[in-house]
Design a protein around this motif. Structure first.
Motif, mmCIF file in Angstrom:
data_model
loop_
_atom_site.group_PDB
_atom_site.id
_atom_site.type_symbol
_atom_site.label_atom_id
_atom_site.label_comp_id
_atom_site.label_asym_id
_atom_site.label_seq_id
_atom_site.Cartn_x
_atom_site.Cartn_y
_atom_site.Cartn_z
ATOM 1 N N UNK A 1 0.898 -1.391 0.149
ATOM 2 C CA UNK A 1 -0.137 -0.159 -0.028
ATOM 3 C C UNK A 1 0.810 1.227 0.155
ATOM 4 N N UNK A 2 1.858 1.397 0.840
ATOM 5 C CA UNK A 2 2.681 2.492 1.036
ATOM 6 C C UNK A 2 3.500 2.565 -0.359
ATOM 7 N N UNK A 3 4.118 1.503 -0.985
ATOM 8 C CA UNK A 3 4.566 1.751 -2.359
ATOM 9 C C UNK A 3 3.704 2.165 -3.455
ATOM 10 N N UNK A 4 2.611 1.567 -3.590
ATOM 11 C CA UNK A 4 1.652 2.352 -4.279
ATOM 12 C C UNK A 4 1.143 3.623 -4.322
ATOM 13 N N UNK A 5 0.901 4.260 -3.070
ATOM 14 C CA UNK A 5 0.614 5.374 -2.610
ATOM 15 C C UNK A 5 1.685 6.289 -2.920
ATOM 16 N N UNK A 6 2.999 5.888 -2.835
ATOM 17 C CA UNK A 6 4.140 6.999 -2.873
ATOM 18 C C UNK A 6 4.143 6.952 -4.289
ATOM 19 N N UNK A 7 4.191 6.063 -5.330
ATOM 20 C CA UNK A 7 4.003 6.337 -6.442
ATOM 21 C C UNK A 7 2.920 7.226 -6.958
ATOM 22 N N UNK A 8 1.739 6.930 -6.444
ATOM 23 C CA UNK A 8 0.395 8.058 -6.959
ATOM 24 C C UNK A 8 0.631 9.446 -6.554
ATOM 25 N N UNK A 9 1.562 9.570 -4.929
ATOM 26 C CA UNK A 9 1.727 10.732 -4.650
ATOM 27 C C UNK A 9 2.718 11.390 -5.763
ATOM 28 N N UNK A 10 3.812 11.024 -5.991
ATOM 29 C CA UNK A 10 4.936 11.342 -7.009
ATOM 30 C C UNK A 10 4.291 11.664 -8.481
ATOM 31 N N UNK A 11 3.522 10.918 -8.795
ATOM 32 C CA UNK A 11 2.914 11.159 -9.984
ATOM 33 C C UNK A 11 2.014 12.436 -9.995
ATOM 34 N N UNK A 12 1.237 12.418 -8.995
ATOM 35 C CA UNK A 12 0.408 13.759 -8.795
ATOM 36 C C UNK A 12 1.357 15.156 -8.937
ATOM 37 N N UNK A 13 2.045 15.019 -7.752
ATOM 38 C CA UNK A 13 2.965 16.091 -7.461
ATOM 39 C C UNK A 13 3.867 16.602 -8.611
ATOM 40 N N UNK A 14 4.300 15.688 -9.561
ATOM 41 C CA UNK A 14 5.271 15.906 -10.387
ATOM 42 C C UNK A 14 4.648 15.781 -11.733
ATOM 43 N N UNK A 15 3.231 15.867 -12.024
ATOM 44 C CA UNK A 15 2.573 15.560 -13.183
ATOM 45 C C UNK A 15 3.108 16.693 -14.318
ATOM 46 N N UNK A 16 3.514 17.763 -13.907
ATOM 47 C CA UNK A 16 3.792 18.549 -15.273
ATOM 48 C C UNK A 16 5.367 18.247 -15.536
ATOM 49 N N UNK A 17 5.971 17.547 -15.097
ATOM 50 C CA UNK A 17 7.302 16.773 -15.702
ATOM 51 C C UNK A 17 7.364 16.078 -16.729
ATOM 52 N N UNK A 18 6.132 15.233 -16.861
ATOM 53 C CA UNK A 18 5.802 14.100 -17.869
ATOM 54 C C UNK A 18 6.526 13.169 -17.780
ATOM 55 N N UNK A 19 7.209 12.851 -16.673
ATOM 56 C CA UNK A 19 7.671 11.616 -16.214
ATOM 57 C C UNK A 19 7.038 10.791 -15.222
ATOM 58 N N UNK A 20 7.128 9.704 -15.180
ATOM 59 C CA UNK A 20 6.320 8.678 -14.335
ATOM 60 C C UNK A 20 7.226 8.435 -13.000
ATOM 61 N N UNK A 21 6.465 7.899 -12.095
ATOM 62 C CA UNK A 21 7.222 7.385 -10.878
ATOM 63 C C UNK A 21 8.146 6.555 -10.938
ATOM 64 N N UNK A 22 8.370 5.735 -12.144
ATOM 65 C CA UNK A 22 9.284 4.781 -12.230
ATOM 66 C C UNK A 22 10.705 5.350 -12.729
ATOM 67 N N UNK A 23 10.406 6.411 -13.207
ATOM 68 C CA UNK A 23 11.669 7.093 -13.893
ATOM 69 C C UNK A 23 12.224 8.075 -12.820
ATOM 70 N N UNK A 24 11.551 8.461 -11.674
ATOM 71 C CA UNK A 24 12.402 9.025 -11.056
ATOM 72 C C UNK A 24 13.610 8.570 -10.152
ATOM 73 N N UNK A 25 13.421 7.344 -9.882
ATOM 74 C CA UNK A 25 14.675 6.539 -9.455
ATOM 75 C C UNK A 25 15.927 6.590 -10.425
ATOM 76 N N UNK A 26 15.600 6.517 -11.611
ATOM 77 C CA UNK A 26 16.622 6.703 -12.613
ATOM 78 C C UNK A 26 17.552 8.109 -12.625
ATOM 79 N N UNK A 27 16.526 8.961 -12.641
ATOM 80 C CA UNK A 27 17.009 10.337 -12.631
ATOM 81 C C UNK A 27 18.168 10.470 -11.582
ATOM 82 N N UNK A 28 17.553 10.112 -10.241
ATOM 83 C CA UNK A 28 18.113 10.414 -8.962
ATOM 84 C C UNK A 28 19.658 9.628 -8.975
ATOM 85 N N UNK A 29 19.627 8.467 -9.636
ATOM 86 C CA UNK A 29 20.931 7.346 -9.386
ATOM 87 C C UNK A 29 21.906 8.099 -10.530
#
Length: 144
Positions: A1-29
């Motif tokens: 539940x925490x994992x799914x909600x985290x992804x949803x939170x990131x997707x909503x908070x950063x929707x204008x960047x046009x990248x998905x929650x799965x790609x945030x990790x890659x940018x950081x790394x």
């Protein structure tokens, strides 16, 4: 539940960047390991090569990641963050910090430290279990 909600939170908070929650990790790394290879990224994150290739290609198309071919081995690709990605990455980190702060609201510093350590140990165990099973099956693994 925490994992799914985290992804949803990131997707909503950063929707204008046009990248998905799965790609945030890659940018950081990539930001924290400028010049790493796609193989290194797969290994460090426990991803298969196809997943990394697809994510990096999309980030490259959006001009968030620059891919440079190694001068000594043309098969190797090094990854770098672009200037366009830097403000996005700052927002990702701010979003992460805000999310974490909300999740531990009301915890004492000791409770926060204890849960962080517990989750770190559980993550290590999960990597070891998956690696062991993959090795038993004769599969290559990129996990730790």
């Amino acid at each position: 539940m925490i994992y799914r909600n985290t992804n949803r939170y990131f997707d909503m908070a950063l929707s204008d960047t046009k990248i998905s929650s799965g790609q945030y990790f890659f940018l950081g790394f990539i930001s924290e390991n400028e010049g790493l290879t796609m193989y290194d990224l797969a290994k460090m994150g426990g991803f298969d090569k196809g997943t990394v290739t697809k994510a990096v290609q999309k980030l490259s198309e959006m001009d968030y990641v620059r891919i440079e071919t190694d001068q000594n081995d043309k098969r190797v690709r090094h990854l770098y963050l672009t200037n366009k990605a830097k403000p996005v990455l700052e927002r990702i980190y701010a979003t992460r910090d805000h999310w974490k702060h909300q999740l531990v609201e009301g915890f004492t510093p000791e409770q926060e430290q204890e849960i962080t350590e517990t989750l770190r140990v559980m993550a290590e165990h999960s990597c070891a279990i998956v690696t062991e099973i993959a090795e038993q099956k004769g599969e290559r693994t990129h996990g730790k």
